[in-house]
Design an enzyme around this catalytic site. Structure first.
Site, PDB file in Angstrom:
ATOM      1  N   LYS A 179       0.839  -1.201   0.000  1.00 44.53           N
ATOM      2  CA  LYS A 179       0.000   0.000   0.000  1.00 44.53           C
ATOM      3  C   LYS A 179       0.877   1.255   0.000  1.00 44.53           C
ATOM      4  CE  LYS A 179      -3.683  -2.560   2.172  1.00 44.53           C
ATOM      5  NZ  LYS A 179      -4.342  -2.997   3.404  1.00 44.53           N
ATOM      6  N   GLN A 210      -5.241  -1.712   9.646  1.00 42.04           N
ATOM      7  CA  GLN A 210      -4.870  -3.002   9.051  1.00 42.04           C
ATOM      8  C   GLN A 210      -5.298  -4.143   9.976  1.00 42.04           C
ATOM      9  OE1 GLN A 210      -3.371  -3.443   5.923  1.00 42.04           O
ATOM     10  NE2 GLN A 210      -3.773  -5.609   6.324  1.00 42.04           N
ATOM     11  N   ASP A 238     -11.432   2.052   3.393  1.00 38.01           N
ATOM     12  CA  ASP A 238     -11.633   0.603   3.241  1.00 38.01           C
ATOM     13  C   ASP A 238     -13.116   0.259   3.050  1.00 38.01           C
ATOM     14  OD1 ASP A 238      -9.454  -1.058   3.089  1.00 38.01           O
ATOM     15  OD2 ASP A 238      -9.079  -1.067   5.254  1.00 38.01           O
TER      16      ASP A 238
END
Ligand code: NDP
Length: 282
Positions: free
Chosen positions: A51, A95, A118
């Site tokens: 990322k 995460q 997300d």
């Protein structure tokens, strides 16, 4: 059979985003992603590195917040609140996995829905199911993008998803439904799975079991999307689909690696740029 090249497609998406980021910078907006990691999960470290590489490539600023494995819920929420308030941060990503003593749902809920790149916040999940503008979870978003780019008809198609996780299977139902597919979702309690999967015009496997989908589970001409990432003891990556068998019958198929994986990150970048554009509207 045509291979759906997620790697190439993701590269094109990143190139377009780079131009959009340059335009935003001319207006004084420097898009920025904040990534929170708790503990030191090895697989997460790899995902996070990918990322940060993608951010670098398209000119998005990136900051990592590494919290110790014994971080308390209060400390995690405090950091999220701080990032919510920071006007220079457009996207916040927590995460997963995080250590078990922490409540991941509460943490996702704490993220400002306008920074939830997300697409995991219940506000975004709800908006997706109402077919309203929102942040769409990156893997389903990437799957739709890939189907559309390869001109696989979605409207009217019979789509079958195997796997009902909150991050892939469930949001994918809404994405496909919003595009007028007829959607069936299967899971570990589904009876006669093979009978269901054989009806699919579009089959998506998000199970987490290497080469689970065999040739006899697929009809001729199905478009097959393999979400699975399974690492063998020898370190080889395998999808959830037996590529050799299924590719003989499929009209389209995604490889592993080089299919859904790079698309997921490209869509995350798309969401970060979308979040940065909210700043423009302020
Ligand atoms: P989860 O592990 O959360 O869920 C797996 C799903 O598969 C569950 O719904 C489970 O059913 C179902 N399942 C398990 N066994 C069977 C079976 N025998 N028959 C039918 N269904 C079954 O999965 P994720 O969605 O998180 O991940 C799936 C895979 O995709 C993993 O390999 C993961 O690494 C990969 N992944 C890849 C991404 C990418 O960017 N390429 C992004 C996210 C995930 P039940 O609910 O009944 O238990």
């Amino acid at each position: 059979m045509e291979l759906m090249d997620g790697k190439e497609l993701a590269k094109n998406i990143r190139a377009n985003l780079k131009e959009e980021v340059e335009e935003l910078k001319k207006k004084g907006i420097y898009p920025k992603l904040a990534v929170i990691m708790v503990g030191d999960d090895k697989a997460s470290a790899v995902y996070v590195r990918n990322k940060s590489k993608a951010c670098n490539e398209i000119g998005v600023e990136y900051e990592e917040f590494l919290l110790k494995a014994d971080t308390t819920m209060d400390e995690l929420l405090e950091l999220i609140q701080k990032l919510n308030k920071d006007e220079k941060i457009d996207g916040i990503l927590l995460q997963s996995p995080i250590p078990r003593h922490l409540d991941i749902n509460e943490a996702f809920m704490a993220i400002d829905p306008k920074k939830d790149v997300d697409g995991f916040h219940p506000v975004n999940v709800g908006k997706l199911s109402l077919n309203q503008d929102c942040f769409v979870s990156c893997t389903p978003y990437g799957i739709i993008k890939m189907l559309e780019t390869y001109n696989v008809p979605i409207e009217g198609a019979r789509a079958v998803i195997i796997g009902r996780s909150n991050i892939v299977g469930k949001p994918l139902i809404q994405c496909l439904l919003n595009k007028n597919a007829t959607v069936t979702i299967c899971h570990s309690k589904t009876k006669n799975l093979e009978e269901v999967t054989k009806q699919a015009d579009i089959l998506i496997a998000a199970i987490g079991k290497p080469e689970f989908v065999k040739g006899n589970m697929v009809k001729e001409g199905t478009a097959v999307i393999d979400v699975g990432i399974n690492r063998t003891d020898e370190g080889k990556l395998l999808g959830d689909v037996n590529f050799e068998e299924v590719s003989k019958k499929a009209s389209y198929i995604t490889p592993v690696p080089g299919g859904v994986g790079p698309m997921t990150i490209a869509m995350l970048m798309t969401n970060v740029v979308k979040a940065a554009k909210y700043r423009e509207q302020k």
